[in-house]
Design an enzyme around this catalytic site. Structure first.
Site, short mmCIF file in Angstrom:
data_model
loop_
_atom_site.label_atom_id
_atom_site.label_comp_id
_atom_site.label_asym_id
_atom_site.label_seq_id
_atom_site.Cartn_x
_atom_site.Cartn_y
_atom_site.Cartn_z
N TRP A 156 1.38 59.14 7.47
CA TRP A 156 3.19 60.21 7.83
C TRP A 156 1.59 61.84 7.35
O TRP A 156 2.62 63.18 8.02
CB TRP A 156 3.32 60.08 6.78
CG TRP A 156 3.17 60.40 5.42
CD1 TRP A 156 2.33 60.22 4.58
CD2 TRP A 156 4.41 61.24 4.47
NE1 TRP A 156 2.40 60.29 3.72
CE2 TRP A 156 3.56 61.07 3.65
CE3 TRP A 156 5.82 62.12 4.41
CZ2 TRP A 156 4.77 62.05 2.26
CZ3 TRP A 156 6.26 61.96 3.06
CH2 TRP A 156 5.60 62.37 2.15
N ASP A 157 1.18 61.78 7.26
CA ASP A 157 0.76 63.75 6.97
C ASP A 157 0.28 64.30 8.52
O ASP A 157 0.58 65.33 8.03
CB ASP A 157 -1.19 63.22 6.04
CG ASP A 157 -1.20 62.72 4.77
OD1 ASP A 157 -0.24 61.81 4.97
OD2 ASP A 157 -2.55 62.83 4.72
N LYS B 26 3.80 61.20 -8.61
CA LYS B 26 2.57 61.37 -8.58
C LYS B 26 2.35 62.63 -7.30
O LYS B 26 1.83 63.21 -7.49
CB LYS B 26 2.19 60.20 -7.41
CG LYS B 26 0.89 60.84 -6.67
CD LYS B 26 0.66 59.32 -5.83
CE LYS B 26 -0.81 59.60 -5.30
NZ LYS B 26 -1.37 58.65 -3.81
N GLN B 27 3.95 62.61 -6.47
CA GLN B 27 3.52 63.54 -5.79
C GLN B 27 5.57 63.84 -4.92
O GLN B 27 6.23 63.03 -5.49
CB GLN B 27 3.13 63.52 -4.14
CG GLN B 27 3.81 62.47 -3.54
CD GLN B 27 3.00 61.88 -3.13
OE1 GLN B 27 1.65 60.84 -3.82
NE2 GLN B 27 2.02 61.98 -1.55
N GLU C 272 3.75 58.21 -4.72
CA GLU C 272 3.42 56.41 -4.76
C GLU C 272 3.65 55.93 -6.34
O GLU C 272 3.05 54.68 -6.91
CB GLU C 272 1.85 56.63 -4.05
CG GLU C 272 2.68 56.57 -2.21
CD GLU C 272 0.76 56.25 -1.86
OE1 GLU C 272 0.07 56.55 -1.85
OE2 GLU C 272 1.29 55.91 -0.19
C1 BGC Z 1 -0.92 60.15 -1.04
C2 BGC Z 1 -0.13 59.65 0.26
C3 BGC Z 1 -1.32 60.72 1.74
C4 BGC Z 1 -2.24 59.61 1.98
C5 BGC Z 1 -3.38 60.41 2.74
C6 BGC Z 1 -2.18 59.43 -0.56
O1 BGC Z 1 -2.78 59.87 -1.88
O2 BGC Z 1 -0.01 59.46 -1.84
O3 BGC Z 1 1.00 60.41 0.68
O4 BGC Z 1 -0.29 59.73 2.75
O5 BGC Z 1 -3.12 59.31 0.41
O6 BGC Z 1 -3.29 61.33 2.76
#
Ligand code: BGC
Length: 766
Positions: A345-346, A600-601, A487
Site C-alpha cells: 500500500w506504500d 507500531k505506526q 501491525e
Molecule cells: C509496515 C507496513 C508497510 C511495510 C512495507 C511494514 O513494516 O508496517 O505498513 O507496508 O512495512 O513498507
C-alpha cells in the site's frame, strides 16, 4: 554540469567525507543511482569488505518453488580493481587519504575521490571516480575513473562483469553465455532460473593516457560466472589516466526487446561511440526536466532540511518506472533486497500522490499496474470466498498474486511465526482504490477513470460488500478479524482505519455509479453488463448506512479497534527513542504486544492524514495526543503521517520535530536504518508533510486548497506542482501565499478559506 551555483550546491549535493566500513551500506543506499528501470547501489568500484553490490531491474522477478517472487540481482558491472605495484588500492586502505564522496541529486551524478600513497614509493595517485545511471537511456550505466599520477608507477586494472551474486542463499540465474565480443565488449547472458526471463549485460572499457586512447592493450579472462578485462599500464609522473566504462543491461521484459543478441550488441556498440560527457549531458537534461516539474525549495535555518527533502524526491524519481505500466514501486524501490521488491500500500498511499501532483503520466502508469493485476486480485477474492477484487498485501509481477510470505522470524526465541498480513491486512484493497481515485481527482483524467480506474473502484467495492459481516445483535455491519495499518494489532474487530476506508470505497463507488448513469449511459451499460453495477449500487445502498464507523467516546477518543482502549498500558519510552527498529520484540512476542496499548505506526492518524475533513479539529487534536503517546513509530510510514496531521492542526513545532524524524530515518547523520534499502514510503511521506502538511495543499470540494502552517524555522517554501493540467508555482511564507499559473491556465484556489481566481500570478495574505 547544469547546477553549479554555491547556493544550489548545498541543497542538491550530498557529501560524505569520512569513509568507514560501518557507513558503507548506508551510503550505498542513500547514494544509490537509478532511472526507474535500473537501480544500482553505490558500492565502490574497488573491492572492500561490507559492501552490498546490487543491481536490480524493475519488474524482473523470479520465483523459486515454495518461495515468493523476488527481484533478481543482476550481474555486477561496478568492479574495477586498481593495483599499484601489485597492491590493490581502495578508499578504505590505510594508505588512502583525502576521501570524499558526493551525490548530486539534481543531475544524478555520483563521484568519489581519494589520494593513495603507495608504500615506500615516491609520489601519490589521485583517484576520482564518477558514475551515473542514464535518465535518458534506460539500459545504460556509465563509469569514469580519472587517475593523476604524481610518481612513476605500474598499474594493473581489472574491470569485470561479476555474476556471482546470490540473495539469501538463492541463486536466481542460469548462465547462458560468458564471453568477450569484438570491440572489447565483455558479454554476459543469462536467464532467471525458474521464470526463464533472459537478460544480457555488456561492458566495455576504454583507456586514455593524457588524452590518447590506448588500444589493443586489454587481456581477457573468464572464470566461473565472471568475465574480465585486464590492463597493465605504466604511468610517469604527471600522467593522467582516464578509464571510461560503458555498461548496458537488457531483459526479455523490455518493451523493445527483440530477442536478437545482435540488436543489443549493435545498440551497445553505438552508445560506446559517444563520450562520457555527452552521455552525461543527455542524462542531465532529462533530470533537469524532471526537477522542473516538481522541485521544492525551502528557506530554513537548517539548509540540510531542503537537501534531505530533495533526496527523498530524488529517490522517488529513481524508483519510478517512468515508461512501464507493468511494474510498480517496491517498498525499497530498487535500492535493496528488503521485502524482495514487493509492492505494498506504500505505493498508492505514500508515493503515488507525489507523481499525481508532479508527473501525471508516471502516476497513470502506476495506476495501470494495479489495473493489470486486477485478475490476481479477483482470484484472491475467490480463494477467500468473496467476490470482486481483493488486492494482495504484497504484489510483484503482473500476475497480481499474493506474495506475502507465510512465515518469518520475529519472536524473541527466533521461532518462525505465521505471517498473517496476506490473509488479514485487507485495508490495502481500499488503499489501492483510494490512490487510483485520487490520481483521477488531482489530474482530472476522466479518460483513465473510465478505461481503468472505475473498474478498480467497483471491483474493490464489490469485494467489501461480500466481506462485511452483519452483527444481528447490534443491527450493523462490521469488519472483523483484520490487521489495520498498526501491525502490532492482529485479528482485531472494526479497525478504525479499515472501516472508514471501506466506507469511503463504497460511497465513492456509489457516487461514481450515479454519475455514470446520468453522464454516460453507454459506459454505464457496458460496466453494468460486465460487473453488475445496478446490483452493486443496490447492495451498497443497503449495507453502507449500517456500516459501523467508530466515533468519539465521552472522553473524545475514537477507539482504534474494539479492544484497543481496554489494553494494558506500559511505558514505551525505552522503545520510542531507541533508534533501533522493533526493539520491543526483544521483550515481548507479537502476541504479547497485541495485548498492550502500544502501536507500531499511525492507524487512526493515518486516516486523519488521508481524510482531513472527517472529524472536527478538537477531536483530531485529542486523538493525536492520545495515539502519539502510544506509538513507537516502529514503521517508517508513521512519522510523516503524524507530522502532516500535526501541521494541519497548526502544531507546527511538533510537526517540524516529527518531520525531522522522518527526514533522518534514512538521511540522518547517525542513522543506519536504510542499510538494506531506502524506505520508499517514507520518501513519499516526507514530500506529503511538506506539501500537504506545511504548505497545507489539498483538495476541497473538487478545488485545490491551500492552508499554510509553516514551521517557525522556515522563512518560506516554494512548491511546484500541477493540478488538472494547470502548472503551478506556489510560494508561501508566514504571511503570504503566491500562486502562479505557469502555463497560462486559469484556476480557482481556496487560500485559507477564501476563493481566489488565478490566471497569472496572485498573492494573498492569510
Ligand atoms: C509496515 C507496513 C508497510 C511495510 C512495507 C511494514 O513494516 O508496517 O505498513 O507496508 O512495512 O513498507
Amino acid at each position: 554540469m547544469i547546477i553549479s551555483s554555491t547556493e544550489e550546491k548545498s541543497t542538491y549535493i550530498l557529501e560524505e567525507c569520512d569513509c568507514t566500513a560501518n557507513t558503507q551500506k548506508k551510503y550505498e543506499t542513500v547514494m544509490c543511482l537509478g532511472n526507474g528501470y535500473l537501480g544500482m547501489r553505490s558500492a565502490f568500484c574497488e573491492e572492500i569488505p561490507e559492501q552490498t553490490r546490487l543491481t536490480l531491474i524493475a519488474g524482473l522477478y523470479d520465483k523459486q518453488p515454495h518461495e515468493e517472487e523476488e527481484l533478481i540481482p543482476l550481474p555486477d558491472v561496478t568492479p574495477l580493481s586498481i593495483a599499484v605495484e601489485g597492491e590493490k588500492i581502495s578508499p578504505l586502505h590505510k594508505n588512502s587519504s583525502e576521501y570524499s564522496r558526493s551525490l548530486n541529486v539534481r543531475s544524478g551524478l555520483l563521484t568519489y575521490q581519494y589520494r593513495y600513497s603507495p608504500k615506500d614509493m615516491e609520489g601519490d595517485l589521485l583517484v576520482k571516480h564518477s558514475r551515473f545511471v542514464s535518465m535518458a537511456q534506460k539500459n545504460l550505466a556509465m563509469f569514469e575513473t580519472d587517475i593523476v599520477s604524481e610518481g612513476d608507477f605500474e598499474l594493473e586494472l581489472v574491470s569485470s562483469i561479476n555474476a556471482r551474486i546470490t540473495v539469501n542463499g538463492t541463486q536466481h540465474t542460469f548462465e547462458e553465455e560468458r564471453t568477450v565480443l569484438d570491440n572489447d565488449l565483455l558479454w554476459y547472458g543469462g536467464r532467471a532460473a525458474i521464470a526463464g526471463t533472459q537478460f544480457r549485460v555488456g561492458s566495455k572499457m576504454r583507456i586514455y593516457v593524457n588524452g590518447a586512447e590506448q588500444e589493443g592493450i586489454q587481456r581477457y579472462s573468464t572464470e566461473r560466472r565472471i568475465v574480465s578485462s585486464t590492463v597493465r599500464i605504466k604511468l610517469s609522473k604527471g600522467d593522467e589516466l582516464r578509464i571510461i566504462r560503458y555498461a548496458t543491461y537488457y531483459t526479455a521484459n523490455d518493451i523493445d526487446w527483440t530477442g536478437r543478441d545482435e540488436d543489443i550488441v549493435e545498440r551497445t556498440d553505438s552508445v560506446c561511440q559517444k563520450n562520457f560527457e555527452y552521455l552525461l549531458l543527455e542524462s542531465e537534461k532529462e533530470w533537469d526536466s524532471l526537477w522542473r516539474t516538481c522541485d521544492i525549495s525551502v528557506e530554513s535555518d537548517d539548509a540540510s532540511e531542503n537537501l534531505k527533502l530533495r533526496l527523498a524526491m530524488y529517490h522517488m524519481m529513481i524508483m519510478c518506472p517512468w515508461q512501464d505500466d507493468r511494474v510498480s514501486i517496491a517498498a525499497k524501490g530498487l535500492t535493496g533486497m528488503g521485502y524482495a521488491g514487493h509492492v505494498f500500500w506504500d505505493c498508492e498511499i505514500f508515493n503515488l500522490p507525489f507523481f499525481s501532483y508532479t508527473n501525471p503520466m508516471a502516476a497513470r502508469n502506476l495506476c495501470i499496474y494495479r489495473y493489470r493485476t486486477l485478475d490476481g486480485a479477483r482470484r484472491k477474492a475467490r480463494k477467500y470466498g468473496y467476490v470482486g477484487a481483493m488486492y494482495p498485501w504484497e504484489s510483484a509481477s503482473v500476475s497480481g498474486d499474493e506474495q506475502s510470505p507465510e512465515f518469518k522470524n520475529y519472536s524473541p526465541d527466533n521461532t518462525p511465526r505465521r505471517v498473517t498480513c496476506g490473509d488479514i491486512e485487507q485495508h490495502v484493497v481500499c488503499d489501492v482504490a483510494y490512490g487510483v481515485y485520487s490520481y483521477g481527482q488531482v489530474t482530472g483524467d476522466r479518460g483513465f477513470m473510465k478505461k481503468y480506474g472505475l473498474e478498480i473502484l467497483f471491483e474493490t467495492a464489490a469485494f467489501w460488500l461480500s466481506r462485511l459481516e452483519y452483527n444481528e445483535q447490534k443491527d450493523r455491519y462490521e469488519i472483523r478479524q483484520v490487521t489495520g495499518p498498526d501491525e502490532y494489532k492482529e485479528y482485531v474487530d472494526n479497525d478504525v482505519f479499515t472501516n472508514y476506508a471501506v466506507a469511503w470505497n463504497l460511497r465513492t463507488a456509489l457516487d461514481e455509479i450515479d454519475r455514470l448513469r446520468t453522464e454516460d449511459t453507454e459506459a454505464f451499460n457496458a460496466f453494468d453488463k460486465r460487473l453488475g453495477l445496478a446490483n452493486l449500487a443496490d447492495g451498497i445502498g443497503k449495507k453502507l448506512p449500517r456500516l459501523y464507523l467508530p466515533t468519539a467516546n465521552d472522553d473524545g477518543l475514537i477507539p482504534q479497534n474494539d479492544t484497543y482502549l481496554t489494553l494494558k498500558r506500559i511505558d514505551i519510552s525505552k522503545y520510542k527513542n531507541s533508534g533501533i527498529n522493533r526493539l520491543i520484540y526483544r521483550d515481548y512476542s507479537l502476541r504479547e504486544i497485541g495485548g498492550l496499548m502500544v502501536s507500531k505506526q499511525a492507524d487512526l492518524i493515518q486516516l486523519f492524514s488521508l481524510m482531513p475533513d472527517l472529524f472536527p479539529s478538537d477531536i483530531i487534536r485529542k486523538n493525536f495526543d492520545f495515539y502519539e503517546d502510544k506509538c513507537i513509530h516502529d514503521s517508517s510510514l508513521s512519522l510523516s503521517a503524524f507530522a502532516t496531521v500535526a501541521a494541519r492542526l497548526g502544531e507546527t513545532d511538533i510537526a517540524h520535530g516529527l518531520f525531522k524524524g522522518a527526514l533522518d530515518t534514512d538521511f540522518g547523520e547517525h542513522s543506519t536504518l536504510c542499510n538494506e534499502g531506502i524506505h520508499a514510503a517514507n520518501c513519499g511521506g516526507i514530500w506529503q508533510t511538506a506539501v500537504f502538511g506545511f504548505a497545507g495543499i489539498g483538495v476541497f470540494e473538487e478545488t485545490l486548497r491551500i492552508e499554510p502552517h509553516i514551521p517557525l524555522a522556515w522563512r518560506n517554501i516554494a512548491v511546484r506542482l500541477s493540478w488538472r493540467g494547470c502548472e503551478l508555482q506556489i510560494t508561501l511564507d508566514n504571511k503570504n501565499v503566491t500562486v502562479e499559473s505557469l502555463n497560462g491556465k486559469e484556476i480557482y484556489v481556496f487560500v485559507s478559506g477564501k476563493e481566489i481566481r488565478v490566471n497569472d500570478r496572485t498573492t494573498v495574505t492569510y
